[in-house]
Design an enzyme around this catalytic site. Structure first.
Site, mmCIF file in Angstrom:
data_model
loop_
_atom_site.group_PDB
_atom_site.id
_atom_site.type_symbol
_atom_site.label_atom_id
_atom_site.label_comp_id
_atom_site.label_asym_id
_atom_site.label_seq_id
_atom_site.Cartn_x
_atom_site.Cartn_y
_atom_site.Cartn_z
ATOM 1 N N LEU A 14 120.615 144.802 107.351
ATOM 2 C CA LEU A 14 121.683 145.532 106.653
ATOM 3 C C LEU A 14 123.050 145.238 107.247
ATOM 4 O O LEU A 14 124.063 145.319 106.561
ATOM 5 C CB LEU A 14 121.416 147.037 106.710
ATOM 6 C CG LEU A 14 120.199 147.531 105.934
ATOM 7 C CD1 LEU A 14 119.886 148.975 106.282
ATOM 8 C CD2 LEU A 14 120.443 147.385 104.434
ATOM 9 N N GLY A 15 123.087 144.928 108.532
ATOM 10 C CA GLY A 15 124.378 144.649 109.142
ATOM 11 C C GLY A 15 124.284 144.505 110.647
ATOM 12 O O GLY A 15 123.232 144.756 111.247
ATOM 13 N N GLY A 17 126.462 145.207 114.408
ATOM 14 C CA GLY A 17 127.570 145.912 115.049
ATOM 15 C C GLY A 17 127.688 145.454 116.480
ATOM 16 O O GLY A 17 127.106 144.438 116.870
ATOM 17 N N ASN A 18 128.416 146.198 117.269
ATOM 18 C CA ASN A 18 128.563 145.904 118.683
ATOM 19 C C ASN A 18 127.224 146.063 119.387
ATOM 20 O O ASN A 18 126.765 147.173 119.599
ATOM 21 C CB ASN A 18 129.577 146.873 119.316
ATOM 22 C CG ASN A 18 130.956 146.283 119.344
ATOM 23 O OD1 ASN A 18 131.113 145.085 119.570
ATOM 24 N ND2 ASN A 18 131.956 147.118 119.117
ATOM 25 N N GLY A 19 126.577 144.951 119.731
ATOM 26 C CA GLY A 19 125.335 145.027 120.500
ATOM 27 C C GLY A 19 124.122 145.489 119.731
ATOM 28 O O GLY A 19 123.114 145.852 120.328
ATOM 29 N N GLY A 20 124.199 145.475 118.433
ATOM 30 C CA GLY A 20 123.036 145.930 117.698
ATOM 31 C C GLY A 20 122.914 145.363 116.303
ATOM 32 O O GLY A 20 123.874 144.821 115.755
ATOM 33 N N VAL A 22 121.154 146.329 112.377
ATOM 34 C CA VAL A 22 120.551 147.380 111.564
ATOM 35 C C VAL A 22 119.687 146.730 110.481
ATOM 36 O O VAL A 22 120.143 145.825 109.778
ATOM 37 C CB VAL A 22 121.631 148.282 110.927
ATOM 38 C CG1 VAL A 22 120.994 149.383 110.094
ATOM 39 C CG2 VAL A 22 122.537 148.883 111.997
ATOM 40 N N LYS A 37 118.074 150.867 113.588
ATOM 41 C CA LYS A 37 119.115 150.260 114.408
ATOM 42 C C LYS A 37 118.510 149.859 115.742
ATOM 43 O O LYS A 37 117.911 150.682 116.430
ATOM 44 C CB LYS A 37 120.255 151.259 114.618
ATOM 45 C CG LYS A 37 121.374 150.712 115.485
ATOM 46 C CD LYS A 37 122.581 151.614 115.395
ATOM 47 C CE LYS A 37 123.761 151.022 116.132
ATOM 48 N NZ LYS A 37 124.993 151.751 115.855
ATOM 49 N N ASP A 135 133.788 158.059 117.605
ATOM 50 C CA ASP A 135 133.820 156.739 116.980
ATOM 51 C C ASP A 135 133.876 156.862 115.457
ATOM 52 O O ASP A 135 133.207 156.123 114.733
ATOM 53 C CB ASP A 135 132.612 155.917 117.430
ATOM 54 C CG ASP A 135 132.843 154.409 117.292
ATOM 55 O OD1 ASP A 135 134.014 153.991 117.158
ATOM 56 O OD2 ASP A 135 131.851 153.664 117.310
HETATM 57 P P1 ATP Z 1 130.071 149.357 115.765
HETATM 58 O O1 ATP Z 1 128.957 148.708 116.476
HETATM 59 O O2 ATP Z 1 131.398 149.079 116.366
HETATM 60 O O3 ATP Z 1 129.811 150.822 115.531
HETATM 61 P P2 ATP Z 1 129.311 149.052 113.041
HETATM 62 O O4 ATP Z 1 129.377 150.523 112.787
HETATM 63 O O5 ATP Z 1 129.741 148.167 111.921
HETATM 64 O O6 ATP Z 1 130.166 148.686 114.314
HETATM 65 P P3 ATP Z 1 126.436 149.318 113.197
HETATM 66 O O7 ATP Z 1 126.516 150.793 113.410
HETATM 67 O O8 ATP Z 1 125.444 148.576 113.990
HETATM 68 O O9 ATP Z 1 127.841 148.644 113.480
HETATM 69 O O10 ATP Z 1 126.163 149.090 111.654
HETATM 70 C C1 ATP Z 1 126.264 147.826 111.071
HETATM 71 C C2 ATP Z 1 126.229 147.947 109.562
HETATM 72 O O11 ATP Z 1 124.910 148.280 109.130
HETATM 73 C C3 ATP Z 1 127.127 149.042 108.994
HETATM 74 O O12 ATP Z 1 128.441 148.599 108.776
HETATM 75 C C4 ATP Z 1 126.424 149.398 107.686
HETATM 76 O O13 ATP Z 1 126.839 148.522 106.652
HETATM 77 C C5 ATP Z 1 124.959 149.131 107.997
HETATM 78 N N1 ATP Z 1 124.244 150.383 108.314
HETATM 79 C C6 ATP Z 1 124.259 151.057 109.480
HETATM 80 N N2 ATP Z 1 123.496 152.156 109.444
HETATM 81 C C7 ATP Z 1 122.962 152.199 108.195
HETATM 82 C C8 ATP Z 1 122.090 153.130 107.504
HETATM 83 N N3 ATP Z 1 121.605 154.235 108.100
HETATM 84 N N4 ATP Z 1 121.773 152.855 106.229
HETATM 85 C C9 ATP Z 1 122.269 151.749 105.609
HETATM 86 N N5 ATP Z 1 123.095 150.850 106.186
HETATM 87 C C10 ATP Z 1 123.450 151.070 107.474
HETATM 88 MG MG MG Z 2 128.216 151.964 113.347
#
Ligand code: ATP
Ligand code: MG
Length: 289
Positions: A14-15, A17-20, A22, A37, A135
């Site tokens: 799905l995406g 992020g910082n160090g992770g 999803v 995640k 955040d």
């Molecule tokens: P950061 O690591 O700085 O918080 P981020 O919020 O973009 O950045 P993640 O929280 O890892 O990073 O999420 C990455 C992406 O995954 C999000 O931008 C969103 O599009 C998707 N995502 C995260 N959580 C969910 C969820 N519960 N359901 C659907 N999509 C999600």
């Molecule tokens: Mg996030």
């Protein structure tokens, strides 16, 4: 409660992020869909481990229609040298507000008003549990299949409690940081700055970004390095809204972006602000179409 990776089948990414990362996952037993995640880190990085552990504890206690639900937290146990912490979350099929802004550039006030109300309700709930999110930003506001926005991601949040050791606070750099967070003395030792006002600041920046279509505190082309951001946040004038913005919206933003956190609007005050109470449509349909 989901207790291990074996219960889940990965369907898609799905995406990141910082160090992770999803993933969209399916629980084998029930066929229910969740978001997973996965945070990866070296076992040396004890600080991050503690951070993540704290996130886990917080998430298990959170139960609000305005906050993304957590259905399980566990160590993946797949690698002895590094750790992998897994969070099973409610699947939010509409993606994040960041994704929406990339597609639509700007949102109308009626939608922003509804988003603001839901985020304020979520913050009221979290703050009531002595949780500062820390955040709030577009990528951490997620939209479900009904078009409802909820607060997600407690990566840097922490429980504000007497038990918290001094100096243990996580200080990340984020464009959504409030002016007082650049003042480390206040942040680490100030008796009154508990961080709650910082969430209101971040909400204000995020709502303004929804209206303007870009990060509002620096010019669109400007490089968002630390010094530029700090100057803009601590010393810059809040951006002027175009004439099409309603006086209610302007005043709402002004209350959120008050530089001195002591004078900033509180969550309760803003929940009864006309911009939030007089909204005319619910966001739902507009997000989905
Ligand atoms: P950061 O690591 O700085 O918080 P981020 O919020 O973009 O950045 P993640 O929280 O890892 O990073 O999420 C990455 C992406 O995954 C999000 O931008 C969103 O599009 C998707 N995502 C995260 N959580 C969910 C969820 N519960 N359901 C659907 N999509 C999600
Ligand atoms: Mg996030």
């Amino acid at each position: 409660d989901i207790k291990g990776l074996a219960e889940l089948e990965k369907l898609a990414v799905l995406g990141h992020g910082n160090g992770g990362t999803v993933y969209k996952v399916r629980q084998r037993r029930s066929s229910s869909i969740y978001a997973l995640k996965v945070l990866r880190f070296d076992h040396d990085a004890i600080g991050i481990w503690h951070q993540a552990g704290r996130e886990a504890e917080i998430l298990k206690r959170v139960d609000s229609q305005f906050v993304v639900r957590c259905h399980g937290v566990f160590d993946s146990g797949t690698d002895a040298d590094s750790g992998e912490l897994c969070f099973v979350m409610e699947y939010m099929e509409g993606g994040s507000l960041h994704d929406v802004l990339r597609l639509r550039r700007r949102l109308p006030e009626s939608v922003i008003s509804d988003v603001a109300r839901r985020v304020l309700e979520g913050l009221k709930y979290l703050h009531g549990m002595k949780i500062v999110h820390r955040d709030i930003k577009p990528s951490n506001l997620l939209i479900n299949g009904k078009g409802e926005v909820k607060i997600a991601d407690f990566g840097v949040s922490q429980v504000v409690a007497g038990s918290l050791e001094a100096g243990d606070s996580y200080v990340g750099t984020s464009a959504y940081m409030s002016p007082e967070r650049f003042d480390s003395e206040k942040w680490n030792g100030g008796p009154n700055d508990d961080g709650f006002a910082g969430d209101v600041w971040a909400l204000g920046v995020t709502m303004l970004e929804c209206y303007m279509g870009h990060f509002p505190l620096i010019a669109p082309g400007q490089k968002p390095d630390w010094a530029t951001l700090m100057c803009a946040i601590c010393f810059g004038e809040p951006p002027k809204l175009v004439e099409t913005a309603s006086p209610d919206f302007e005043s709402f933003i002004q209350r959120c972006l008050e530089k001195d956190w002591r004078n900033r609007g509180t969550v309760l005050e803003l929940l009864s602000h006309p911009f939030v109470t007089k909204r005319c449509t619910s966001a739902g349909g507009l997000f989905l179409g």
